[in-house]
Write a protein that holds these residues in place. Structure first.
Motif, PDB file in Angstrom:
ATOM      1  N   LYS A   1      27.430  35.247  44.284  1.00 49.79           N
ATOM      2  CA  LYS A   1      27.794  36.675  44.581  1.00 49.79           C
ATOM      3  C   LYS A   1      29.372  36.738  44.884  1.00 49.79           C
ATOM      4  N   LYS A   2      29.874  35.693  45.436  1.00 48.58           N
ATOM      5  CA  LYS A   2      31.291  35.404  45.681  1.00 48.58           C
ATOM      6  C   LYS A   2      32.152  35.485  44.162  1.00 48.58           C
ATOM      7  N   SER A   3      31.631  34.925  43.205  1.00 53.52           N
ATOM      8  CA  SER A   3      32.436  34.894  41.887  1.00 53.52           C
ATOM      9  C   SER A   3      32.111  36.393  41.450  1.00 53.52           C
ATOM     10  N   ILE A   4      31.060  37.152  41.675  1.00 50.39           N
ATOM     11  CA  ILE A   4      30.963  38.544  40.979  1.00 50.39           C
ATOM     12  C   ILE A   4      32.096  39.394  41.616  1.00 50.39           C
ATOM     13  N   LEU A   5      32.363  39.195  43.242  1.00 52.51           N
ATOM     14  CA  LEU A   5      33.333  39.719  43.886  1.00 52.51           C
ATOM     15  C   LEU A   5      34.564  39.519  43.403  1.00 52.51           C
ATOM     16  N   SER A   6      34.825  38.252  43.073  1.00 59.55           N
ATOM     17  CA  SER A   6      36.155  37.844  42.935  1.00 59.55           C
ATOM     18  C   SER A   6      36.718  38.486  41.226  1.00 59.55           C
ATOM     19  N   PHE A   7      35.770  38.327  40.240  1.00 60.85           N
ATOM     20  CA  PHE A   7      35.898  39.075  39.161  1.00 60.85           C
ATOM     21  C   PHE A   7      35.986  40.503  39.179  1.00 60.85           C
ATOM     22  N   LEU A   8      35.196  40.900  40.034  1.00 59.93           N
ATOM     23  CA  LEU A   8      35.389  42.536  40.360  1.00 59.93           C
ATOM     24  C   LEU A   8      36.728  42.868  40.846  1.00 59.93           C
ATOM     25  N   LEU A   9      37.618  42.212  41.697  1.00 57.81           N
ATOM     26  CA  LEU A   9      38.701  42.311  41.930  1.00 57.81           C
ATOM     27  C   LEU A   9      39.621  42.095  40.732  1.00 57.81           C
ATOM     28  N   THR A  10      39.592  41.421  39.910  1.00 58.87           N
ATOM     29  CA  THR A  10      40.485  41.157  39.000  1.00 58.87           C
ATOM     30  C   THR A  10      40.339  42.435  37.921  1.00 58.87           C
ATOM     31  N   TYR A  11      39.237  42.768  37.880  1.00 54.45           N
ATOM     32  CA  TYR A  11      38.668  44.048  37.082  1.00 54.45           C
ATOM     33  C   TYR A  11      39.339  45.320  37.793  1.00 54.45           C
ATOM     34  N   ILE A  12      39.339  45.615  39.016  1.00 57.52           N
ATOM     35  CA  ILE A  12      40.114  46.409  39.787  1.00 57.52           C
ATOM     36  C   ILE A  12      41.724  46.450  39.509  1.00 57.52           C
ATOM     37  N   GLU A  13      42.146  45.313  39.857  1.00 61.74           N
ATOM     38  CA  GLU A  13      43.546  44.954  39.562  1.00 61.74           C
ATOM     39  C   GLU A  13      43.904  45.402  38.259  1.00 61.74           C
ATOM     40  N   ASN A  14      43.166  45.176  37.020  1.00 60.32           N
ATOM     41  CA  ASN A  14      43.551  45.599  35.639  1.00 60.32           C
ATOM     42  C   ASN A  14      43.576  47.126  35.764  1.00 60.32           C
TER      43      ASN A  14
ATOM     44  N   ARG B   1      38.044  34.314  53.118  1.00 58.71           N
ATOM     45  CA  ARG B   1      39.414  34.134  53.063  1.00 58.71           C
ATOM     46  C   ARG B   1      39.839  34.098  51.656  1.00 58.71           C
ATOM     47  N   LYS B   2      39.229  33.574  51.020  1.00 56.69           N
ATOM     48  CA  LYS B   2      39.635  33.481  49.431  1.00 56.69           C
ATOM     49  C   LYS B   2      39.668  34.615  49.032  1.00 56.69           C
ATOM     50  N   LEU B   3      38.803  35.477  49.218  1.00 57.08           N
ATOM     51  CA  LEU B   3      38.566  37.045  48.398  1.00 57.08           C
ATOM     52  C   LEU B   3      39.574  37.858  49.271  1.00 57.08           C
ATOM     53  N   ASN B   4      39.729  37.709  50.502  1.00 64.57           N
ATOM     54  CA  ASN B   4      40.954  38.336  51.294  1.00 64.57           C
ATOM     55  C   ASN B   4      42.146  38.080  50.482  1.00 64.57           C
ATOM     56  N   LYS B   5      42.649  36.837  50.303  1.00 63.90           N
ATOM     57  CA  LYS B   5      43.687  36.429  49.615  1.00 63.90           C
ATOM     58  C   LYS B   5      43.975  37.010  48.232  1.00 63.90           C
ATOM     59  N   LYS B   6      42.821  37.024  47.565  1.00 61.10           N
ATOM     60  CA  LYS B   6      42.887  37.616  46.301  1.00 61.10           C
ATOM     61  C   LYS B   6      43.147  39.071  46.263  1.00 61.10           C
ATOM     62  N   ALA B   7      42.337  39.895  47.222  1.00 56.97           N
ATOM     63  CA  ALA B   7      42.489  41.191  47.470  1.00 56.97           C
ATOM     64  C   ALA B   7      44.035  41.535  47.953  1.00 56.97           C
ATOM     65  N   ALA B   8      44.559  40.585  48.606  1.00 58.49           N
ATOM     66  CA  ALA B   8      46.056  40.909  48.976  1.00 58.49           C
ATOM     67  C   ALA B   8      47.109  40.553  47.782  1.00 58.49           C
ATOM     68  N   GLN B   9      46.686  39.697  47.006  1.00 55.70           N
ATOM     69  CA  GLN B   9      47.351  39.715  45.778  1.00 55.70           C
ATOM     70  C   GLN B   9      47.211  40.960  44.681  1.00 55.70           C
ATOM     71  N   THR B  10      45.960  41.406  45.014  1.00 58.34           N
ATOM     72  CA  THR B  10      45.814  42.521  44.011  1.00 58.34           C
ATOM     73  C   THR B  10      46.977  43.743  44.439  1.00 58.34           C
ATOM     74  N   ILE B  11      46.832  43.936  45.738  1.00 64.72           N
ATOM     75  CA  ILE B  11      47.538  44.993  46.312  1.00 64.72           C
ATOM     76  C   ILE B  11      49.297  44.499  45.940  1.00 64.72           C
ATOM     77  N   ASP B  12      49.525  43.342  46.532  1.00 60.75           N
ATOM     78  CA  ASP B  12      50.895  43.200  45.966  1.00 60.75           C
ATOM     79  C   ASP B  12      51.424  43.448  44.640  1.00 60.75           C
ATOM     80  N   LYS B  13      50.698  43.110  43.688  1.00 57.46           N
ATOM     81  CA  LYS B  13      50.816  43.276  42.300  1.00 57.46           C
ATOM     82  C   LYS B  13      50.861  44.844  42.008  1.00 57.46           C
ATOM     83  N   TYR B  14      50.193  45.550  42.577  1.00 56.44           N
ATOM     84  CA  TYR B  14      50.149  47.088  42.730  1.00 56.44           C
ATOM     85  C   TYR B  14      51.442  47.700  43.113  1.00 56.44           C
ATOM     86  N   ILE B  15      51.769  47.235  44.208  1.00 56.92           N
ATOM     87  CA  ILE B  15      53.269  47.657  44.917  1.00 56.92           C
ATOM     88  C   ILE B  15      54.342  47.069  44.200  1.00 56.92           C
ATOM     89  N   SER B  16      54.306  45.924  43.418  1.00 61.04           N
ATOM     90  CA  SER B  16      55.411  45.185  42.696  1.00 61.04           C
ATOM     91  C   SER B  16      55.740  46.334  41.256  1.00 61.04           C
TER      92      SER B  16
END
Length: 202
Positions: free
Chosen positions: A56-69, A121-136
Protein backbone atom coordinates in the motif's frame (compact mmCIF):
# COMPACT_ATOMS: atom_id res chain seq x y z
CA UNK A 1 -15.31 -11.40 -5.17
CA UNK A 2 -13.87 -9.00 -7.74
CA UNK A 3 -15.31 -9.40 -11.20
CA UNK A 4 -13.01 -10.55 -13.97
CA UNK A 5 -11.66 -7.95 -16.33
CA UNK A 6 -9.62 -8.20 -19.48
CA UNK A 7 -5.86 -8.02 -19.06
CA UNK A 8 -4.67 -4.43 -19.38
CA UNK A 9 -1.20 -3.04 -19.99
CA UNK A 10 0.87 -2.19 -16.91
CA UNK A 11 0.48 1.54 -17.56
CA UNK A 12 -3.31 1.34 -17.89
CA UNK A 13 -3.67 -0.88 -14.83
CA UNK A 14 -1.45 1.35 -12.69
CA UNK A 15 -3.54 4.34 -13.73
CA UNK A 16 -6.73 2.53 -12.72
CA UNK A 17 -5.23 1.60 -9.35
CA UNK A 18 -4.03 5.16 -8.69
CA UNK A 19 -7.38 6.69 -9.63
CA UNK A 20 -9.20 4.22 -7.38
CA UNK A 21 -6.82 5.02 -4.50
CA UNK A 22 -7.48 8.75 -4.94
CA UNK A 23 -11.25 8.26 -4.85
CA UNK A 24 -11.11 6.07 -1.75
CA UNK A 25 -8.86 8.52 0.11
CA UNK A 26 -11.03 11.48 -0.88
CA UNK A 27 -14.30 9.79 0.08
CA UNK A 28 -13.31 7.75 3.15
CA UNK A 29 -9.90 9.05 4.31
CA UNK A 30 -6.45 7.51 4.02
CA UNK A 31 -6.97 5.21 7.01
CA UNK A 32 -9.62 3.33 5.01
CA UNK A 33 -7.40 2.78 1.98
CA UNK A 34 -6.76 -0.95 1.64
CA UNK A 35 -5.58 -3.15 -1.20
CA UNK A 36 -8.92 -4.99 -1.02
CA UNK A 37 -10.92 -1.76 -1.44
CA UNK A 38 -8.77 -0.76 -4.41
CA UNK A 39 -9.13 -4.21 -5.98
CA UNK A 40 -12.91 -4.13 -5.54
CA UNK A 41 -13.18 -0.68 -7.10
CA UNK A 42 -10.99 -1.56 -10.08
CA UNK A 43 -12.64 -4.96 -10.44
CA UNK A 44 -9.54 -7.13 -10.12
CA UNK A 45 -8.07 -9.45 -7.50
CA UNK A 46 -5.76 -8.33 -4.70
CA UNK A 47 -3.06 -10.53 -6.26
CA UNK A 48 -3.36 -8.48 -9.45
CA UNK A 49 -2.72 -5.30 -7.44
CA UNK A 50 0.47 -6.81 -6.01
CA UNK A 51 1.73 -7.54 -9.52
CA UNK A 52 1.99 -3.77 -10.00
CA UNK A 53 2.71 -2.52 -6.47
CA UNK A 54 4.46 -4.41 -3.69
CA UNK A 55 2.55 -2.67 -0.88
CA UNK A 56 0.00 0.00 0.00
CA UNK A 57 2.90 2.33 0.78
CA UNK A 58 4.28 1.91 -2.75
CA UNK A 59 0.83 2.80 -4.12
CA UNK A 60 0.81 5.99 -2.05
CA UNK A 61 4.37 6.84 -3.13
CA UNK A 62 3.42 6.40 -6.78
CA UNK A 63 0.29 8.47 -6.15
CA UNK A 64 2.39 11.36 -4.80
CA UNK A 65 4.54 11.28 -7.94
CA UNK A 66 1.38 11.29 -10.05
CA UNK A 67 -0.02 14.30 -8.15
CA UNK A 68 3.30 16.15 -8.41
CA UNK A 69 3.27 15.73 -12.19
CA UNK A 70 -0.33 16.97 -12.39
CA UNK A 71 0.30 20.10 -10.30
CA UNK A 72 3.50 21.06 -12.12
CA UNK A 73 1.94 20.34 -15.50
CA UNK A 74 -0.98 22.69 -14.74
CA UNK A 75 1.48 25.58 -14.48
CA UNK A 76 3.85 24.47 -17.25
CA UNK A 77 1.08 23.98 -19.83
CA UNK A 78 -0.23 27.52 -19.47
CA UNK A 79 3.28 28.98 -19.79
CA UNK A 80 3.89 27.35 -23.17
CA UNK A 81 4.36 29.96 -25.87
CA UNK A 82 4.37 32.81 -23.33
CA UNK A 83 7.34 35.12 -23.83
CA UNK A 84 6.64 37.84 -21.27
CA UNK A 85 5.36 37.10 -17.77
CA UNK A 86 3.00 39.86 -16.69
CA UNK A 87 0.62 39.94 -13.74
CA UNK A 88 -2.16 39.07 -16.18
CA UNK A 89 -0.13 36.05 -17.30
CA UNK A 90 0.21 34.83 -13.71
CA UNK A 91 -3.49 35.47 -13.11
CA UNK A 92 -4.37 33.44 -16.20
CA UNK A 93 -2.11 30.57 -15.11
CA UNK A 94 -3.63 30.43 -11.62
CA UNK A 95 -7.17 30.66 -13.03
CA UNK A 96 -6.48 27.69 -15.29
CA UNK A 97 -4.95 25.90 -12.33
CA UNK A 98 -8.13 26.44 -10.30
CA UNK A 99 -10.26 25.25 -13.22
CA UNK A 100 -8.27 22.02 -13.31
CA UNK A 101 -8.47 21.64 -9.51
CA UNK A 102 -12.24 22.19 -9.69
CA UNK A 103 -12.54 19.58 -12.45
CA UNK A 104 -10.58 17.08 -10.32
CA UNK A 105 -12.73 17.93 -7.26
CA UNK A 106 -9.68 19.16 -5.35
CA UNK A 107 -8.27 15.64 -5.19
CA UNK A 108 -4.59 16.59 -5.49
CA UNK A 109 -4.29 18.76 -2.39
CA UNK A 110 -6.71 16.68 -0.33
CA UNK A 111 -4.86 13.45 -1.08
CA UNK A 112 -1.53 15.01 -0.05
CA UNK A 113 -3.09 16.12 3.26
CA UNK A 114 -4.54 12.66 3.86
CA UNK A 115 -1.23 10.92 3.12
CA UNK A 116 0.58 13.25 5.54
CA UNK A 117 -2.00 12.37 8.22
CA UNK A 118 -0.78 8.75 8.14
CA UNK A 119 2.46 9.84 9.83
CA UNK A 120 4.81 7.75 7.67
CA UNK A 121 8.19 9.52 7.62
CA UNK A 122 9.19 8.47 4.11
CA UNK A 123 5.83 9.41 2.63
CA UNK A 124 5.83 12.71 4.53
CA UNK A 125 9.28 13.50 3.15
CA UNK A 126 8.08 12.78 -0.37
CA UNK A 127 4.96 14.91 0.19
CA UNK A 128 7.18 17.76 1.41
CA UNK A 129 9.36 17.41 -1.69
CA UNK A 130 6.24 17.56 -3.88
CA UNK A 131 5.16 20.81 -2.22
CA UNK A 132 8.71 22.21 -2.45
CA UNK A 133 8.81 21.53 -6.20
CA UNK A 134 5.41 23.15 -6.60
CA UNK A 135 6.54 26.27 -4.71
CA UNK A 136 9.78 26.30 -6.76
CA UNK A 137 7.71 26.42 -9.94
CA UNK A 138 5.88 29.45 -8.51
CA UNK A 139 9.24 31.05 -7.59
CA UNK A 140 10.39 30.58 -11.18
CA UNK A 141 7.18 32.14 -12.48
CA UNK A 142 7.49 35.17 -10.17
CA UNK A 143 11.21 35.51 -10.92
CA UNK A 144 10.48 35.75 -14.63
CA UNK A 145 7.86 38.37 -13.82
CA UNK A 146 10.52 40.42 -12.00
CA UNK A 147 12.89 40.17 -14.97
CA UNK A 148 10.11 41.22 -17.34
CA UNK A 149 9.33 44.28 -15.19
CA UNK A 150 5.86 43.28 -14.01
CA UNK A 151 6.81 42.44 -10.41
CA UNK A 152 8.74 44.49 -7.85
CA UNK A 153 12.44 43.74 -7.64
CA UNK A 154 12.55 44.13 -3.86
CA UNK A 155 10.15 41.31 -2.99
CA UNK A 156 11.26 38.07 -1.36
CA UNK A 157 10.50 35.56 -4.13
CA UNK A 158 10.48 32.51 -1.86
CA UNK A 159 8.12 34.17 0.62
CA UNK A 160 5.88 35.49 -2.17
CA UNK A 161 5.66 32.05 -3.81
CA UNK A 162 4.92 30.43 -0.44
CA UNK A 163 2.18 32.98 0.18
CA UNK A 164 0.68 32.26 -3.24
CA UNK A 165 0.80 28.52 -2.51
CA UNK A 166 -0.89 29.12 0.86
CA UNK A 167 -3.59 31.18 -0.87
CA UNK A 168 -4.24 28.39 -3.39
CA UNK A 169 -4.02 25.53 -0.89
CA UNK A 170 -6.09 27.29 1.78
CA UNK A 171 -8.82 28.19 -0.68
CA UNK A 172 -8.99 24.63 -2.00
CA UNK A 173 -9.25 23.30 1.57
CA UNK A 174 -12.11 25.70 2.37
CA UNK A 175 -13.83 24.70 -0.87
CA UNK A 176 -13.43 20.98 -0.12
CA UNK A 177 -14.71 21.36 3.47
CA UNK A 178 -17.79 23.10 2.07
CA UNK A 179 -18.38 20.29 -0.46
CA UNK A 180 -17.55 22.58 -3.36
CA UNK A 181 -20.51 24.83 -2.56
CA UNK A 182 -18.83 27.96 -3.97
CA UNK A 183 -16.89 28.75 -7.13
CA UNK A 184 -13.15 28.64 -6.54
CA UNK A 185 -12.54 31.25 -9.22
CA UNK A 186 -14.97 33.73 -7.63
CA UNK A 187 -13.29 33.54 -4.22
CA UNK A 188 -9.86 33.65 -5.79
CA UNK A 189 -10.52 36.87 -7.74
CA UNK A 190 -10.79 39.14 -4.68
CA UNK A 191 -7.79 37.49 -3.00
CA UNK A 192 -5.74 37.85 -6.18
CA UNK A 193 -6.39 41.61 -6.26
CA UNK A 194 -4.87 41.96 -2.78
CA UNK A 195 -1.88 39.78 -3.71
CA UNK A 196 -1.46 41.58 -7.04
CA UNK A 197 -1.31 44.99 -5.35
CA UNK A 198 1.40 43.72 -3.00
CA UNK A 199 3.76 42.44 -5.73
CA UNK A 200 2.97 44.82 -8.60
CA UNK A 201 5.80 46.97 -9.97
CA UNK A 202 3.75 50.16 -10.18
Amino acid sequence: MAKKMKRESTEVRQQQIIEAAQKIIFKHGSEHLTVKRIADMVGISEAAIYRHFKSKKSILSFLLTYIENILLNDIAEERKGTELVTLDTIDKIILRHFSMIDMRKGLSFQVIAEIVSLGDRKLNKKAAQTIDKYISSLVELLSTGVKDGAIRKDIDLEASATLLFTLIHGLVNMWALNDGSFKLINKYSSLWQIYREAISNR
